[in-house]
Design an enzyme around this catalytic site. Sequence first.
Site, PDB file in Angstrom:
ATOM      1  N   ASP A   1      -2.502   6.248  -3.437  1.00 23.24           N
ATOM      2  CA  ASP A   1      -1.275   5.613  -2.983  1.00 23.24           C
ATOM      3  C   ASP A   1      -0.844   4.548  -3.987  1.00 23.24           C
ATOM      4  O   ASP A   1      -1.411   4.436  -5.077  1.00 23.24           O
ATOM      5  CB  ASP A   1      -1.446   5.045  -1.576  1.00 23.24           C
ATOM      6  CG  ASP A   1      -2.533   3.985  -1.501  1.00 23.24           C
ATOM      7  OD1 ASP A   1      -3.374   3.926  -2.413  1.00 23.24           O
ATOM      8  OD2 ASP A   1      -2.543   3.204  -0.527  1.00 23.24           O
TER       9      ASP A   1
ATOM     10  N   LYS B   1      -0.970  -9.843  -0.144  1.00 21.85           N
ATOM     11  CA  LYS B   1      -2.298  -9.905   0.459  1.00 21.85           C
ATOM     12  C   LYS B   1      -3.181 -10.903  -0.285  1.00 21.85           C
ATOM     13  O   LYS B   1      -3.141 -10.964  -1.520  1.00 21.85           O
ATOM     14  CB  LYS B   1      -2.939  -8.508   0.428  1.00 21.85           C
ATOM     15  CG  LYS B   1      -4.246  -8.403   1.214  1.00 21.85           C
ATOM     16  CD  LYS B   1      -4.707  -6.965   1.323  1.00 21.85           C
ATOM     17  CE  LYS B   1      -5.312  -6.452   0.047  1.00 21.85           C
ATOM     18  NZ  LYS B   1      -6.022  -5.166   0.216  1.00 21.85           N
TER      19      LYS B   1
ATOM     20  N   LYS C   1     -10.998  -1.339  -0.452  1.00 26.49           N
ATOM     21  CA  LYS C   1     -10.999   0.112  -0.592  1.00 26.49           C
ATOM     22  C   LYS C   1     -10.698   0.526  -2.033  1.00 26.49           C
ATOM     23  O   LYS C   1      -9.882  -0.107  -2.697  1.00 26.49           O
ATOM     24  CB  LYS C   1      -9.960   0.709   0.362  1.00 26.49           C
ATOM     25  CG  LYS C   1     -10.263   0.470   1.819  1.00 26.49           C
ATOM     26  CD  LYS C   1      -9.145   0.936   2.729  1.00 26.49           C
ATOM     27  CE  LYS C   1      -7.948   0.020   2.659  1.00 26.49           C
ATOM     28  NZ  LYS C   1      -6.952   0.294   3.728  1.00 26.49           N
TER      29      LYS C   1
ATOM     30  N   SER D   1       0.832  -1.204   0.000  1.00 30.14           N
ATOM     31  CA  SER D   1       0.000   0.000   0.000  1.00 30.14           C
ATOM     32  C   SER D   1       0.870   1.259   0.000  1.00 30.14           C
ATOM     33  O   SER D   1       1.701   1.433  -0.880  1.00 30.14           O
ATOM     34  CB  SER D   1      -0.967  -0.032   1.189  1.00 30.14           C
ATOM     35  OG  SER D   1      -1.949   0.965   1.080  1.00 30.14           O
TER      36      SER D   1
ATOM     37  N   GLU E   1     -13.091   4.340   6.133  1.00 31.44           N
ATOM     38  CA  GLU E   1     -12.121   4.399   7.224  1.00 31.44           C
ATOM     39  C   GLU E   1     -11.508   5.789   7.298  1.00 31.44           C
ATOM     40  O   GLU E   1     -11.349   6.461   6.268  1.00 31.44           O
ATOM     41  CB  GLU E   1     -10.985   3.397   6.993  1.00 31.44           C
ATOM     42  CG  GLU E   1     -11.410   1.953   6.970  1.00 31.44           C
ATOM     43  CD  GLU E   1     -10.204   1.026   6.833  1.00 31.44           C
ATOM     44  OE1 GLU E   1     -10.101   0.109   7.650  1.00 31.44           O
ATOM     45  OE2 GLU E   1      -9.383   1.240   5.921  1.00 31.44           O
TER      46      GLU E   1
ATOM     47  N   ARG F   1      -6.328   4.095  -1.472  1.00 25.80           N
ATOM     48  CA  ARG F   1      -6.571   5.307  -0.688  1.00 25.80           C
ATOM     49  C   ARG F   1      -6.725   6.511  -1.616  1.00 25.80           C
ATOM     50  O   ARG F   1      -6.239   6.513  -2.740  1.00 25.80           O
ATOM     51  CB  ARG F   1      -5.423   5.570   0.288  1.00 25.80           C
ATOM     52  CG  ARG F   1      -5.268   4.494   1.348  1.00 25.80           C
ATOM     53  CD  ARG F   1      -4.253   4.913   2.380  1.00 25.80           C
ATOM     54  NE  ARG F   1      -4.046   3.886   3.378  1.00 25.80           N
ATOM     55  CZ  ARG F   1      -3.670   4.117   4.632  1.00 25.80           C
ATOM     56  NH1 ARG F   1      -3.474   5.357   5.038  1.00 25.80           N
ATOM     57  NH2 ARG F   1      -3.490   3.131   5.483  1.00 25.80           N
TER      58      ARG F   1
ATOM     59  N   SER G   1      -8.599   6.565   7.563  1.00 26.96           N
ATOM     60  CA  SER G   1      -7.304   6.611   6.888  1.00 26.96           C
ATOM     61  C   SER G   1      -7.443   6.754   5.384  1.00 26.96           C
ATOM     62  O   SER G   1      -6.569   6.348   4.622  1.00 26.96           O
ATOM     63  CB  SER G   1      -6.504   5.344   7.215  1.00 26.96           C
ATOM     64  OG  SER G   1      -7.233   4.181   6.871  1.00 26.96           O
TER      65      SER G   1
END
Length: 539
Positions: free
Chosen positions: A297, A155, A403, A145, A384, A302, A386
């Site tokens: 990112d 992941k 996400k 990430s 979230e 994100r 973040s």
Amino acid sequence: MNDRAGTPAHESDLIDVHELVAAYYKLVPDVSKPEQKVVFGTSGHRGSSLDAAFNETHIAAITQAIVEYRTGQGITGPLFVGRDTHGLSRPAETTALEVLTANGVRVLVDEYDDYVPTPALSHAIIAYNRAGHDDQADGIVITPSHNPPRDGGFKYNPPHGGPADSDATGWIANRANEIIAAGSHDVKRAEPTEVETYDFRGHYVDDLENIIDVEAIRRAGVRIGADPLGGASVHYWQLIGEKYGLDLTVVNPLVDPQWGFMTLDWDGKIRMDPSSPSAMASVLTHRDDFDVLTGNDADADRHGIVTPDGGLMNPNHYLAVAIQYLYTHRPQWRDDAAIGKTLVSSTMIDRVAESLGRRLWEVPVGFKWFVPGLIDGSVAFGGEESAGASFLRKDGTAWTTDKDGILLALLASEIIAVTGKTPSQLYSELTAQFGDPVYERVDAPASKEQKARLGKLNGSAITAETLAGHPITAKLSEAPGNGAAVGGVKVVTDVAWFAARPSGTEDVYKIYAESFEGPEHLTLVQAEAKAIVDAALGG
């Protein structure tokens, strides 16, 4: 805050990519040492080859463990594999493909040998499993990430398309460590010749019109600047602009595994966090050139939203605006579809949810908690603090269960096109209606023993009755939405709250705090939070 935060990286800040990759193959981990074991956090196994924490031995064993796990679960369909732009991602992909091929797993990689954002991989899994095949697909996304360039990440996403839950990751990690400890003899490897391809980018971009009003964006002529921050979304943004005829500029199309073009994050490290003003400093110089400027990112899960009038938005602020907009502009969503938030996200979301007459579904930190609700439509939005979120298609069906930073960035353009106002302006309207909260996360020192106790702390162990002058109304060690353990505590009053959770990587615990009574009150909340937690931990 480091003295160089927000300033351009120097040559001395950059990694030696050749050294990094050489260490991936050369160093052999000793899993009797905790720092060299396979450990799955909220987003997979992460570490650096330079520390013997992310090496060929790890990836081969993890992949073999995933093969055994999916066999045990009866998962027989294709396994989608994607990688981001980190220097360790390509070597890890090669290792994984060798193990998957040797085990007879049907593998699909990108048709153009392109980088694959996390949401594109989740989208591919869901699309396959929705199509009515006799088998089920799952996936591996190779990314740490927003972590610094020296890190790698790996992941597993099971057939629901989102992050694997702790039952799955715990089994996979334990089995991988067992394999390594026994000399990796159980790992099968072969030349990856039988590998199929899939157009992740094309399928994802073609489907965007079913979740975003791209026609409204085009008609309004919204001027969009998109900065992938050297990440996997770089070619996706280019195709989005071309396919939908948008006024969209990829601000920085450069991909560099050293990330030499970045400005340093708050701690002086290179970190591709689009919600960080320090990491986004160079992007912010373009804020007046566009109606909206966005960042992602490295794996594009994100988002960062920059407006000419408000600069880089606090992620909590944007989530509140996105929720307010979506639940009033998606008529096909279920009337009882809840609003999902992590319990360290802003209480502004609670107030917006109440005004909308929607149920709030508050869960522990980790996007995995939103997966069941997004799959069955009972939760239309999960977010979230973040800067990670996803939501349902216009028809109320699942889009991604991980996400999606590309999606949330595009939503900002739709909001501008439809309302004629920037997300920053809309947040100002929310504060006029509900109050103006101040939010911050800080770290406090803690030993490994203290962190372990905090992770298991029960709210009843907190003896304080007030917080910063107000009666405490809740002491939570379980999330209100699903009753799952918080892995820490949250203490609430009518005007403020704090949550304390142990860090998974450093000898600190994180204090999240928010106050509707201003910065001075927030400082008081933070100070009392540390005293309350330290007392509960025994000093």
